[in-house]
Motif scaffolding. Structure first.
Motif, mmCIF file in Angstrom:
data_model
loop_
_atom_site.group_PDB
_atom_site.id
_atom_site.type_symbol
_atom_site.label_atom_id
_atom_site.label_comp_id
_atom_site.label_asym_id
_atom_site.label_seq_id
_atom_site.Cartn_x
_atom_site.Cartn_y
_atom_site.Cartn_z
ATOM 1 N N SER A 52 0.828 -1.209 0.000
ATOM 2 C CA SER A 52 0.000 0.000 0.000
ATOM 3 C C SER A 52 0.862 1.259 0.000
ATOM 4 O O SER A 52 0.579 2.220 -0.719
ATOM 5 N N ASP A 53 1.916 1.259 0.804
ATOM 6 C CA ASP A 53 2.822 2.408 0.870
ATOM 7 C C ASP A 53 3.522 2.623 -0.472
ATOM 8 O O ASP A 53 3.623 3.756 -0.961
ATOM 9 N N LEU A 54 3.964 1.554 -1.083
ATOM 10 C CA LEU A 54 4.612 1.634 -2.390
ATOM 11 C C LEU A 54 3.596 2.078 -3.447
ATOM 12 O O LEU A 54 3.904 2.920 -4.303
ATOM 13 N N ALA A 55 2.403 1.533 -3.407
ATOM 14 C CA ALA A 55 1.360 1.931 -4.364
ATOM 15 C C ALA A 55 1.041 3.416 -4.214
ATOM 16 O O ALA A 55 0.859 4.117 -5.216
ATOM 17 N N LEU A 56 1.000 3.908 -2.987
ATOM 18 C CA LEU A 56 0.734 5.337 -2.767
ATOM 19 C C LEU A 56 1.830 6.192 -3.403
ATOM 20 O O LEU A 56 1.541 7.206 -4.056
ATOM 21 N N ALA A 57 3.077 5.790 -3.249
ATOM 22 C CA ALA A 57 4.180 6.524 -3.881
ATOM 23 C C ALA A 57 4.052 6.488 -5.400
ATOM 24 O O ALA A 57 4.265 7.492 -6.084
ATOM 25 N N ALA A 58 3.679 5.329 -5.938
ATOM 26 C CA ALA A 58 3.528 5.179 -7.387
ATOM 27 C C ALA A 58 2.349 5.998 -7.910
ATOM 28 O O ALA A 58 2.465 6.674 -8.940
ATOM 29 N N ILE A 59 1.235 5.956 -7.209
ATOM 30 C CA ILE A 59 0.055 6.723 -7.626
ATOM 31 C C ILE A 59 0.368 8.217 -7.546
ATOM 32 O O ILE A 59 0.006 8.979 -8.445
ATOM 33 N N GLY A 60 1.038 8.622 -6.481
ATOM 34 C CA GLY A 60 1.430 10.028 -6.355
ATOM 35 C C GLY A 60 2.311 10.476 -7.502
ATOM 36 O O GLY A 60 2.128 11.562 -8.065
ATOM 37 N N ARG A 61 3.255 9.647 -7.889
ATOM 38 C CA ARG A 61 4.154 9.968 -9.005
ATOM 39 C C ARG A 61 3.379 10.054 -10.317
ATOM 40 O O ARG A 61 3.585 10.951 -11.122
ATOM 41 N N THR A 62 2.464 9.120 -10.531
ATOM 42 C CA THR A 62 1.648 9.127 -11.749
ATOM 43 C C THR A 62 0.781 10.378 -11.798
ATOM 44 O O THR A 62 0.657 11.016 -12.845
ATOM 45 N N ALA A 63 0.196 10.747 -10.663
ATOM 46 C CA ALA A 63 -0.639 11.945 -10.596
ATOM 47 C C ALA A 63 0.180 13.201 -10.888
ATOM 48 O O ALA A 63 -0.258 14.079 -11.639
ATOM 49 N N GLU A 64 1.375 13.284 -10.307
ATOM 50 C CA GLU A 64 2.257 14.438 -10.568
ATOM 51 C C GLU A 64 2.599 14.532 -12.048
ATOM 52 O O GLU A 64 2.594 15.625 -12.623
ATOM 53 N N GLU A 65 2.901 13.401 -12.650
ATOM 54 C CA GLU A 65 3.259 13.386 -14.070
ATOM 55 C C GLU A 65 2.075 13.819 -14.936
ATOM 56 O O GLU A 65 2.248 14.583 -15.890
ATOM 57 N N MET A 66 0.884 13.363 -14.587
ATOM 58 C CA MET A 66 -0.297 13.754 -15.355
ATOM 59 C C MET A 66 -0.531 15.252 -15.251
ATOM 60 O O MET A 66 -0.822 15.915 -16.257
ATOM 61 N N ARG A 67 -0.403 15.810 -14.046
ATOM 62 C CA ARG A 67 -0.589 17.255 -13.867
ATOM 63 C C ARG A 67 0.459 18.034 -14.655
ATOM 64 O O ARG A 67 0.139 19.027 -15.310
ATOM 65 N N ALA A 68 1.708 17.590 -14.604
ATOM 66 C CA ALA A 68 2.776 18.288 -15.323
ATOM 67 C C ALA A 68 2.551 18.247 -16.829
ATOM 68 O O ALA A 68 2.738 19.255 -17.519
ATOM 69 N N THR A 69 2.139 17.112 -17.338
ATOM 70 C CA THR A 69 1.868 16.988 -18.771
ATOM 71 C C THR A 69 0.715 17.894 -19.181
ATOM 72 O O THR A 69 0.795 18.604 -20.181
ATOM 73 N N ALA A 70 -0.359 17.862 -18.406
ATOM 74 C CA ALA A 70 -1.521 18.708 -18.713
ATOM 75 C C ALA A 70 -1.145 20.179 -18.632
ATOM 76 O O ALA A 70 -1.499 20.968 -19.508
#
Length: 191
Positions: A52-70
């Motif tokens: 869960s902790d690793l998934a949270l880090a991964a989801i956070g990274r994916t979310a940051e990347e999506m925001r940066a791309t947008a």
């Protein structure tokens, strides 16, 4: 698969990001993460408290990347309409779907307040950013004053996310492109 200069935690996060996109939370086992990352046995629990902790880090990274791309497109040059059009038409791997949107269909993610938070925050950010661009267009006289920026932003996000679903279901990016063209046609009439 990963660069030799990438740290073990980074490899674990990147492997988890990919697996979450491909398989979802339940289908992303610790064993699969370790295999994909090339990390040694026990590495995951050395760097993270658990899946869960690793998934949270991964989801956070994916979310940051999506925001940066947008933001790279939405904050770019052009009129409000042109920036919205650029966002809708930007290059995407349509048949693969949205890595953030996919998480909304994962019961394990949605049931967890902690895992759902970065997904919800990212989609909220996107709607707010788009609403601001619509309102900017209204101030410039580019969009009709009768439009509701929040409603138009929700339609834009829904078109993109729904376009992914239609494209994946049909096995063709044409369904996504048709939705984008339809929305842009409606927006151009609201100018």
């Amino acid at each position: 698969m990963y660069s030799g200069c990438m740290s073990t935690p980074e490899r674990l996060i990147e492997a988890t990001r990919e697996l979450l996109w491909e398989r979802g939370y339940v289908g992303t086992s610790p064993k699969a993460i370790l295999q994909r990352s090339g990390a040694g046995q026990g590495s995951m629990y050395h760097h993270f408290t658990g899946k869960s902790d690793l998934a949270l880090a991964a989801i956070g990274r994916t979310a940051e990347e999506m925001r940066a791309t947008a933001e790279g497109v939405l904050g770019g040059p052009g009129s409000p309409y042109q920036r919205i059009e650029a966002y809708l038409r930007r290059e995407r791997d349509v048949l693969r779907g949205c890595p953030v949107g996919r998480l909304t269909m994962d019961p394990e993610v949605i049931e967890s307040d902690e895992l759902r938070a970065p997904v919800d925050e990212t989609l909220d950010w996107l709607r707010e950013r788009l609403a601001g661009i619509v309102e900017e267009g209204q101030e410039r006289g580019e969009f009709a004053p009768s439009l509701d920026g929040e409603e138009i932003a929700a339609v834009i996000v829904s078109t993109v996310q729904g376009g992914y679903v239609l494209a994946r279901a049909s096995g063709s990016a044409a369904a996504f492109d048709t939705g984008v063209r339809g929305l842009l046609s409606l927006l151009s009439r609201a100018r």
